[in-house]
Write an enzyme that holds these catalytic residues in place. Structure first.
Site, PDB file in Angstrom:
ATOM      1  N   HIS A 100      -0.920   8.519  -4.294  1.00  0.00           N
ATOM      2  CA  HIS A 100      -0.389   7.712  -5.410  1.00  0.00           C
ATOM      3  C   HIS A 100       0.288   8.676  -6.391  1.00  0.00           C
ATOM      4  O   HIS A 100      -0.130   9.833  -6.519  1.00  0.00           O
ATOM      5  CB  HIS A 100      -1.579   7.013  -6.071  1.00  0.00           C
ATOM      6  CG  HIS A 100      -1.224   5.985  -7.094  1.00  0.00           C
ATOM      7  ND1 HIS A 100      -0.869   6.309  -8.385  1.00  0.00           N
ATOM      8  CD2 HIS A 100      -1.203   4.632  -7.034  1.00  0.00           C
ATOM      9  CE1 HIS A 100      -0.643   5.203  -9.061  1.00  0.00           C
ATOM     10  NE2 HIS A 100      -0.832   4.161  -8.267  1.00  0.00           N
ATOM     11  N   ASP A 128      -9.433  11.112  -5.200  1.00  0.00           N
ATOM     12  CA  ASP A 128      -8.952   9.961  -5.955  1.00  0.00           C
ATOM     13  C   ASP A 128      -9.625   8.738  -5.333  1.00  0.00           C
ATOM     14  O   ASP A 128      -9.215   8.268  -4.264  1.00  0.00           O
ATOM     15  CB  ASP A 128      -7.423   9.901  -5.850  1.00  0.00           C
ATOM     16  CG  ASP A 128      -6.861   8.609  -6.410  1.00  0.00           C
ATOM     17  OD1 ASP A 128      -7.641   7.739  -6.841  1.00  0.00           O
ATOM     18  OD2 ASP A 128      -5.617   8.472  -6.405  1.00  0.00           O
ATOM     19  N   GLN A 158      -9.282   3.375  -4.772  1.00  0.00           N
ATOM     20  CA  GLN A 158      -9.382   2.276  -3.802  1.00  0.00           C
ATOM     21  C   GLN A 158     -10.683   2.329  -3.024  1.00  0.00           C
ATOM     22  O   GLN A 158     -11.008   1.393  -2.298  1.00  0.00           O
ATOM     23  CB  GLN A 158      -8.186   2.325  -2.817  1.00  0.00           C
ATOM     24  CG  GLN A 158      -6.848   2.157  -3.473  1.00  0.00           C
ATOM     25  CD  GLN A 158      -6.685   0.791  -4.147  1.00  0.00           C
ATOM     26  OE1 GLN A 158      -7.393  -0.173  -3.835  1.00  0.00           O
ATOM     27  NE2 GLN A 158      -5.763   0.703  -5.077  1.00  0.00           N
ATOM     28  N   LYS A 160     -10.171  -1.910 -10.978  1.00  0.00           N
ATOM     29  CA  LYS A 160     -10.113  -2.220  -9.539  1.00  0.00           C
ATOM     30  C   LYS A 160     -11.511  -2.507  -8.993  1.00  0.00           C
ATOM     31  O   LYS A 160     -11.679  -2.953  -7.878  1.00  0.00           O
ATOM     32  CB  LYS A 160      -9.485  -1.050  -8.781  1.00  0.00           C
ATOM     33  CG  LYS A 160      -8.006  -0.845  -9.149  1.00  0.00           C
ATOM     34  CD  LYS A 160      -7.445   0.342  -8.434  1.00  0.00           C
ATOM     35  CE  LYS A 160      -6.203   0.877  -9.100  1.00  0.00           C
ATOM     36  NZ  LYS A 160      -4.973   0.150  -8.767  1.00  0.00           N
ATOM     37  N   CYS A 175       3.744   2.780  -6.095  1.00  0.00           N
ATOM     38  CA  CYS A 175       3.559   4.097  -6.740  1.00  0.00           C
ATOM     39  C   CYS A 175       3.276   5.175  -5.700  1.00  0.00           C
ATOM     40  O   CYS A 175       2.440   6.066  -5.921  1.00  0.00           O
ATOM     41  CB  CYS A 175       2.445   4.068  -7.782  1.00  0.00           C
ATOM     42  SG  CYS A 175       2.773   2.959  -9.135  1.00  0.00           S
TER      43      CYS A 175
HETATM   44  C1  LIG Z   1      -5.082   5.412  -4.968  1.00  0.00           C
HETATM   45  C2  LIG Z   1      -4.789   5.187  -6.420  1.00  0.00           C
HETATM   46  N1  LIG Z   1      -4.854   6.226  -7.269  1.00  0.00           N
HETATM   47  C3  LIG Z   1      -4.619   6.087  -8.573  1.00  0.00           C
HETATM   48  C4  LIG Z   1      -4.261   4.886  -9.108  1.00  0.00           C
HETATM   49  C5  LIG Z   1      -4.011   4.783 -10.586  1.00  0.00           C
HETATM   50  O1  LIG Z   1      -4.936   3.945 -11.173  1.00  0.00           O
HETATM   51  P1  LIG Z   1      -4.791   3.511 -12.722  1.00  0.00           P
HETATM   52  O2  LIG Z   1      -3.387   3.012 -12.862  1.00  0.00           O
HETATM   53  O3  LIG Z   1      -5.813   2.454 -12.878  1.00  0.00           O
HETATM   54  O4  LIG Z   1      -5.066   4.729 -13.530  1.00  0.00           O
HETATM   55  C6  LIG Z   1      -4.153   3.771  -8.276  1.00  0.00           C
HETATM   56  C7  LIG Z   1      -3.727   2.466  -8.807  1.00  0.00           C
HETATM   57  O5  LIG Z   1      -3.092   1.713  -8.136  1.00  0.00           O
HETATM   58  C8  LIG Z   1      -4.448   3.929  -6.890  1.00  0.00           C
HETATM   59  O6  LIG Z   1      -4.386   2.889  -6.065  1.00  0.00           O
END
Ligand SMILES: Cc1ncc(COP(=O)(O)O)c(C=O)c1O
Length: 410
Positions: A128, A205, A208, A231, A368
């Protein structure tokens, strides 16, 4: 396949009743298949947030009056609860705005003192943007090199390739535990072993992963774990960074202000110990308490059951899509709750718009993850992502909507 009968979470339909957001404005069922973007909230979380922002509300850590003292206890209990949810302890858990801020915290604090011009870090092609861009910004300051691990044909991070790429110059490996586009699950213990073998730290990270898999940071062997509350069926504006106590204890503050200090003078300011050192300013009190309630709700169902339930829905969706013409289906068969796909001649945005007319909500776009789109050879995909409340009716509505779209596009 009858998911209701097959799923250990059955009946998911009953779970839907816990989520007031799962109906349209006119009271019809809303087939919400965008839980990877953000999950709907159970009434238990809404009630907890309402109480915390209403009759229980006060600031934390400062008040001498009893309501504030109680709120402080509530906020710190939330820290303990969220830490325990991922197998950590309270001294290791920093509340952040979300995963993005958690990764930025590591980059700006740990990265600033541990990454120099002779160092390297390893990311992967499926990350991401929030696990790419903070490192690029720090790279401009500190001059380290960024290596990118390729993917296997099934859309997993290729850990054999990672093993060949890693050298003693690597100080950090930072990877998605579960891909937000492909749903592929990382073999995290192996990634940890490989990172540690060259003296690097492992950041996962877990955005998910936490809503879809049981997570135990110690069993995974990682050094940092980042995730977002929204999430995980909790509020927006709250998330967490877990870091091993010895690492967090050595990290310098990255934002200054109230609440993160020990003593302030113009001659010399000293800082509070971790994790308070990383929470400058009035924290997201209500949101943290709401996130703890979300952890309670999810734990009552159990992540093993949620994972198995979402796996059934993924299998059912992939099977139905595979039977259609001109479809490209991305990611591995055993994806964790996420299915990305594209149809030749139908832009994912058009598909998403027509599905919306059928009360089916999917995500369409680059998610993203533009480098991953480049790898897949597309500019966008359509993505259906499940939550613990999703069921076979949602899958059926998606498939009906796709068939209608295909008829419209000839
Ligand atoms: C794998 C992953 N990392 C990071 C993020 C970023 O999360 P946030 O926008 O809640 O900080 C997301 C959000 O879609 C994600 O799916």
């Amino acid at each position: 396949m009858n998911v209701q009968a097959a799923s250990p979470l059955a009946p998911a339909r009953d779970r839907k009743a816990d989520f007031p957001g799962l109906v349209t404005a006119t009271g019809k069922p809303w087939h919400y298949l965008d839980s990877a973007a953000t999950a709907q909230k159970p009434q238990a979380v809404i009630d907890t947030v309402t109480r915390a922002i209403g009759v229980d509300y006060a600031t934390v850590h400062r008040g001498v009056y009893s309501r504030s003292a109680e709120m402080t206890l509530g906020y710190e209990a939330a820290r303990r609860r969220v830490a325990a949810f991922i197998g950590g302890s309270e001294e290791e858990l920093v509340f952040t705005r979300g995963a993005t801020e958690a990764i930025n915290l590591v980059a700006y604090s740990w990265g600033a003192v541990n990454l120099g011009k002779d160092d390297r870090i390893l990311l992967s092609e499926l990350e991401h943007h929030s696990n790419i861009v903070p490192w690029q910004i720090m790279q401009q300051r500190c001059g380290f090199a960024i290596d990118v691990c390729p993917l296997t044909d099934h859309g997993r991070i290729d850990l054999d390739a990672a093993e060949r790429m890693l050298t003693p110059a690597h100080k950090l490996v930072s990877l998605a535990h579960v891909s937000n586009v492909l749903g592929s699950v990382l073999d995290a213990p192996r990634a940890a072993e490989m990172a540690h073998a060259v003296g690097a730290k492992l950041l996962l990270d877990g955005c998910q992963a936490v809503p879809r898999l049981p997570v135990d940071v110690r069993a995974l062997g990682c050094d940092f774990y980042a995730f977002s509350g929204h999430k995980l069926y909790g509020p927006t504006g709250i998330g967490a960074l877990w870091a091993r106590a010895d690492i967090l204890g050595d990290m310098p503050p990255w934002q200054g202000g109230g609440a993160m200090i020990d003593k302030v003078s113009f001659a010399n300011t000293s800082f509070a110990p971790a994790p308070q050192r990383f929470e400058a300013g009035t924290p997201a009190i209500v949101e943290a308490i709401g996130l703890a309630a979300a952890c309670d709700y999810v734990d009552r169902i159990g992540l093993e059951a949620i994972h198995a339930h979402e796996a059934e829905l993924v299998a059912q969706t992939r099977e139905a899509l595979r039977g259609m013409n001109d479809v490209a289906l991305f990611g591995p068969e055993d994806s964790a709750g996420i299915v990305s796909f594209a149809f030749e001649g139908i832009h994912p945005h058009d598909l998403g718009t027509i599905l919306d007319e059928e009360n089916v909500a999917i995500r369409a776009g680059h998610h993203c993850a533009q480098p991953l789109m480049e790898h897949l050879g597309v500019t966008a995909t359509a993505r259906a992502s499940f939550g613990l409340y999703s069921d076979e009716d949602d899958v059926a509505a998606l498939i009906r909507g796709i068939e209608r779209t295909k008829r419209i596009f000839g």
